[in-house]
Design a protein around this motif. Structure first.
Motif, short mmCIF file in Angstrom:
data_model
loop_
_atom_site.label_atom_id
_atom_site.label_comp_id
_atom_site.label_asym_id
_atom_site.label_seq_id
_atom_site.Cartn_x
_atom_site.Cartn_y
_atom_site.Cartn_z
N MET A 1 -8.17 -9.31 14.23
CA MET A 1 -7.07 -9.07 15.17
C MET A 1 -5.96 -10.10 14.97
N VAL A 4 -3.75 -9.33 12.23
CA VAL A 4 -2.75 -8.32 12.55
C VAL A 4 -1.53 -8.98 13.19
N ARG A 7 0.49 -10.88 10.75
CA ARG A 7 1.34 -10.02 9.91
C ARG A 7 2.54 -9.51 10.70
N PRO A 29 12.63 2.01 4.75
CA PRO A 29 13.05 2.79 5.92
C PRO A 29 12.46 2.24 7.22
N ALA A 30 11.21 1.79 7.17
CA ALA A 30 10.58 1.32 8.40
C ALA A 30 11.36 0.14 8.96
N ARG A 32 14.42 -0.66 8.28
CA ARG A 32 15.76 -0.25 8.65
C ARG A 32 15.77 0.42 10.02
N VAL A 33 14.79 1.30 10.21
CA VAL A 33 14.69 2.00 11.49
C VAL A 33 14.45 1.00 12.61
#
Lengths: 198, 817
Positions: A1, A4, A7, A29-30, A32-33
């Protein structure tokens, strides 16, 4: 955990760096979004406004009937230019006129409410109303003052008023001026002309 | 809704738009590969498709669309596998990939807590197993996704999970997958392939394990973080809402109106300059005359006067000079302003136009999938994708085209075995062709199927009461085809997967007409059906004919005007109580525009020629009488603003230079209105038989007495008579005016009656004009010669009987005595 979260922290740091340094993230894209989202989310909270006790209204006259409309619903007031009559529309529509590059319809309020029998002369003034859905003009013979209307001084719409007028009347003043919720009135579905051939 | 929610929903909308583009791109790639793109090209295409799928996975996963991410991953894996396979071998996988692509938008619409729709799970699993089967000995890369826990507060059904509050990622990551290695067959290019693709992209290397909220563990390829294809030179772009562009266009309209007002000011300034120049000339003349005055007789007053005139003239000269410069500068500015505003208008218009390919390119894949769905085999050949149309038109065109394609696939073409039996190729070909036709574009969709079964249409129309026992057998092909556009009409007894509900062509027609276009259908039994859609090139700029009627000045798109005529009331025919005019030898219904619009028509048309325009859409034609044809103009089309949303007969409006509004008529509505009028209305409109003027007879005779006699006879019988003394004058008259009949002598100076008659018969416009020869040449030979020249009747003066002449004329004109 904990991995995670680690990160996630790294991702947020990278994102922050990318935003501050203006790094293009087109190929990710991730990111940027998410960056776009962050920018979107970061805004000042909405302020809650109180309903004021008074209502600033402009008073005008058409076919000897006096109306007042809140200034907040008006977008423009000016002299009425040439009006093109439109065949096949109700009489309450005086026609259409050009306004700021748009073709807007001009409404005769007394005829719309059915309180004026005969056709009156062409109005001199145009009162433009812009609401969410409708940009439309109302014809006026005379423009009067801008007044502050005390909400508690308004009498209710009379039960004998035509239904449409009753629905959109904010109140009536002692000098027989009818205070209208004009933007709401012009959005009334019954006003829409949307005919089709059978 | 909080700003946070709004921003998130906006992102979701962006994701959906982007996903749609990615799906289309992947689909197009698959289709090209399937159609036989060669090795290097196929590989490059598949690399791109792979990258698109990967991007889709990343974006959807980052916004919490777990199911979409799983699906995209399955697509990506499958795409990775087929890169090295021949299309034939990968055919089943292609089908699955297309199915998967078709489900992407569906997964983006799924609520987070909902179970994955069965079909999505099925396709994901099938993709996984098929991909795995191509890689013997390797486990599927599809991640196992734990069902997300129910959210604390149930979100709206369509709202996807929020990345800001991610569901805890699974604690046990999915087993890391070994690097993808492709079969030697797939990855060892031939020498030819080497030559063709020296920079072939190496197989992507599995390297990074990402954990996505809700999506579990998804494997991504390091190599894909850098573009596999050479980076495209992209221009910076910005998404702008069409509403904002529309507002900008409106402002440009205002600018154009302001510029026209500037022209008006310039004209006024020029008038002032002209006046000043005139004044200057007068003063100069005065000055000259004073100079010429006898010097000896000059007194001090005259001297002072001369000096004053001289100074004033100089002042005027200076004023005129500066005024002239101002006019010149103003002209230059006005010209520049004209050029710039025109360019601005054109640029904004062009911003709103896109190639038709943006719609058409998606269709071949759609056709392929539709065909598979109903057991057909079809391909779509697209031409004319480079033609540009307004974005609004393109958007609105999608649904009608899909609908027509569904119809074509479902019952326009036969099943492969039926086609084989009919001697056709098992794979049907649909052709979609777009081409310019003047101010319009025509889009034709044709198939090579069996064509429309007109007997079935007739039968169905009988059952539905659209035709009766009397009219059904008489209904022609075009009338029957037109019935297919009736609401709820279908020849299908059963509702199929793609069509048969009868909700179709009428809706398609409504959509096309909304775009000011038209649609028609042609069919040839055994050879196929063709649907033709005609659309205006732009809905922003319209070339219009300006007309006046009943106090209104109106515009009508010239694209719908087939003919402009000036018609004399005597040329108006009475056909079954309806007024009509002859256009190319065919009677076309004539109706005053005032009647169609329901406005007062006080124009008297008894004597003067009236303006008539023949409008038509598809096969329909109608002649409409107007008070005046003013001219033509290119106008900027604008919609009327609510609450005037849809007014019968009015398509929109335009703003003129003086700030006034000109309404634009809707020809389709006018034609519909014309069709709905009863004969009595139609007859009363164009004057009708009761108000029809007297038939006009041209009387040709060199004898004054005969002219007077025949004139009195004919006028007494109710004819309007114009008399001329020779054949030459008669021809001039016939060229200038319309006559119902000619009564001519034969022996005349110059051209005789026989030659006049022969000349009339040789003239197209006059070929059917009745001619009666009245002559003293009474021999059989003369009579024969007259009839050979084309006379309709030959009356000998010796036996002249005025009743006989009148009866003959009445007979020839179909007029009751």
């Amino acid at each position: 955990m904990s991995d995670v979260f680690q990160r996630l922290r790294e991702s947020v740091s990278a994102l922050e760096l990318a935003i501050t340094e203006g790094v293009l993230l087109e190929h990710r894209p991730a990111d940027r979004v998410l960056a776009a989202r962050t920018e979107r989310i970061a805004r000042e909270p909405l302020r809650i406004e109180r309903t004021p006790d008074t209502l600033a209204c402009m008073v005008f006259e058409r076919s000897s009937r006096r109306y007042a409309v809140p200034l907040t619903s008006l977008s423009e007031v000016g002299a009425l230019g040439p009006v093109a009559h439109v065949p096949g529309v109700p009489d309450a529509f005086l026609g259409v006129a050009a306004r700021r590059g748009r073709v807007v319809s001009i409404i005769d309020l007394p005829r719309l409410f059915g309180t004026a029998a005969a056709a009156a002369a062409k109005p001199q003034w145009l009162i433009m109303v812009a609401s969410r859905e409708v940009v439309c003009g109302v014809g006026a013979d005379e423009l009067h003052d801008v007044i502050d209307v005390q909400r508690d001084a308004l009498a209710r719409a009379m039960p004998t008023f035509p239904a449409l007028l009753q629905r959109h009347t904010l109140g009536v003043l002692e000098d027989r001026t009818v205070v209208l919720n004009l933007s709401q009135l012009l959005e009334d579905r019954t006003l829409r002309v949307e005919e089709r051939h059978a | 809704m909080s700003g946070d929610d709004e921003a998130f929903l906006l992102l979701c909308a962006t994701l959906r738009e982007e996903a749609a583009e990615q799906v289309e791109r992947i689909g197009a790639v698959l289709l090209e590969v399937e159609r036989g793109a060669d090795g290097a090209r196929a590989r490059a295409l598949l690399d791109e498709a792979f990258r698109q799928a990967h991007n889709l996975k990343g974006a959807s996963g980052s916004l919490g669309f777990a199911l979409t991410a799983r699906l995209a991953h399955a697509l990506e894996t499958a795409l990775g596998e087929i890169r090295g396979l021949p299309p034939k071998k990968a055919r089943s996988l292609f089908d699955l990939l297309h199915q998967g692509l078709g489900l992407v938008q569906k997964t983006l619409d799924s609520a987070p807590g909902q179970d994955a729709p069965l079909e999505v799970t099925r396709v994901i699993n099938q993709l996984a197993s098929s991909s795995a089967s191509l890689r013997p000995g390797r486990p599927s890369a599809i991640p196992t996704v734990p069902k997300p826990p129910p959210p604390a507060e149930a979100p709206a059904p369509t709202e996807p999970p929020r990345p800001a509050e991610p569901t805890p990622a699974p604690t046990t990551p999915a087993p890391a997958q070994p690097p993808v290695s492709h079969s030697p067959l797939a990855h060892e290019p031939t020498a030819a392939q080497h030559a063709l693709a020296p920079r072939a992209v190496p197989p992507p290397e599995l390297a990074v394990v990402e954990e996505l909220p809700d999506a579990g563990t998804i494997l991504t390829h390091k190599a894909l973080l850098a573009p596999a294809m050479p980076p495209r030179a992209t221009e910076e772009s910005l998404r702008v809402s069409t509403k904002k562009l529309g507002a900008l266009m409106a402002q440009v309209g205002e600018l154009l109106a302001a510029r026209l007002r500037t022209d008006q000011r310039l004209s006024e300034l020029k008038a002032i300059l002209s006046f000043e120049e005139d004044q200057l000339d007068r003063r100069s003349a005065l000055r000259t005359s004073l100079h010429d005055y006898d010097h000896s007789a000059r007194d001090p007053f005259v001297e002072r006067l001369m000096q004053a005139v001289g100074e004033s003239t100089e002042g005027h000269k200076e004023l005129t000079r500066r005024l002239r410069e101002l006019v010149r500068a103003f002209e230059a500015d006005a010209l520049q302003s004209t050029i710039l505003s025109g360019e601005l208008q054109e640029d904004i218009r062009r911003i709103q136009t896109f190639p038709l390919a943006s719609v058409l390119d998606t269709l071949p894949r759609a056709v392929r999938n539709m065909a598979r769905e109903v057991g057909r085999d079809a391909e779509l050949d697209v031409q004319g994708g480079e033609i540009e149309l307004d974005k609004k038109v393109l958007e609105a065109l999608k649904d009608p085209l899909y609908h027509l394609l569904r119809n074509a696939v479902d019952h326009g073409i036969e099943a492969p075995n039926e086609r084989a039996n009919a001697g056709k190729a098992p794979r049907a070909t649909l052709r979609l062709k777009a081409e310019h036709r003047g101010d319009s574009i025509a889009i034709t969709l044709s198939d090579d199927g069996p064509g429309v079964d007109l007997d079935a249409v007739r039968q169905r129309a009988l059952e539905r009461g659209l035709l009766n026992e009397r009219t059904a057998p008489q209904a022609g092909e075009q009338q029957l085809l037109e019935l297919l556009f009736s609401s709820g009409f279908t020849t299908r007894r059963k509702v199929g997967a793609l069509s048969g509900r009868g909700v179709g062509l009428d809706a398609v027609r409504a959509n096309i007409e909304e775009l000011h276009g038209s649609i028609s259908l042609q069919s040839r039994r055994g050879h196929g059906t063709t649907v033709t859609i005609t659309l205006p090139l732009t809905i922003y700029v319209v070339h219009a004919l300006i007309i006046r009627v009943g106090g209104y000045e109106l515009a009508i798109p010239i694209s719908s005007v087939h003919r402009i005529m000036r018609v004399h009331p005597s040329e108006v025919l009475d056909v079954e109580q309806s007024s009509a005019v002859l256009v190319d030898g065919r009677p076309i219904a004539l109706i005053p525009l005032a009647t169609l619009l329901g406005v007062a028509d006080d124009k008297k048309r008894d004597s003067e020629r009236m303006g008539v325009i023949v409008i038509g859409v598809g096969e329909q034609r109608c002649a409409i009488a107007v008070d005046e044809i003013v001219g033509d103009q290119t106008v900027l089309a604008k919609n009327l603003e609510p609450p005037l949303i849809r007014i019968p007969n009015v398509a929109g409006a335009t703003i003129r230079g003086d700030g006034s509004v000109l309404l634009t008529l809707n020809p389709i509505d006018l034609l519909r209105r014309a069709s709905s009028l009863g004969p009595s209305q139609a007859a009363s409109m164009a004057g009708g038989a009761s108000r029809r003027p007297k038939p006009r007879v041209l009387l040709v005779d060199d004898s004054f007495t005969t002219r007077a006699l025949e004139r009195s006879v004919l006028e007494a019988a109710g004819f309007a008579v114009v008399a001329v003394a020779d054949a030459e004058a008669a021809l001039v008259e016939l060229d200038a005016e319309w006559y119902d009949a000619v009564v001519s002598d034969v022996s005349m100076p110059g051209m005789n009656g026989f030659d006049l008659c022969a000349t009339i018969r040789k003239t197209d416009r006059l070929r059917s004009l009745p001619v009666v020869l009245v002559t003293s040449l009474a021999s059989d030979a003369d009579r024969r010669r007259g009839l050979e020249a084309g006379a309709d009747a030959y009356v000998a003066k010796q036996e002249f009987d005025h009743e006989m002449l009148v009866a003959k004329l009445n007979e020839l004109l179909g007029r009751a005595a």
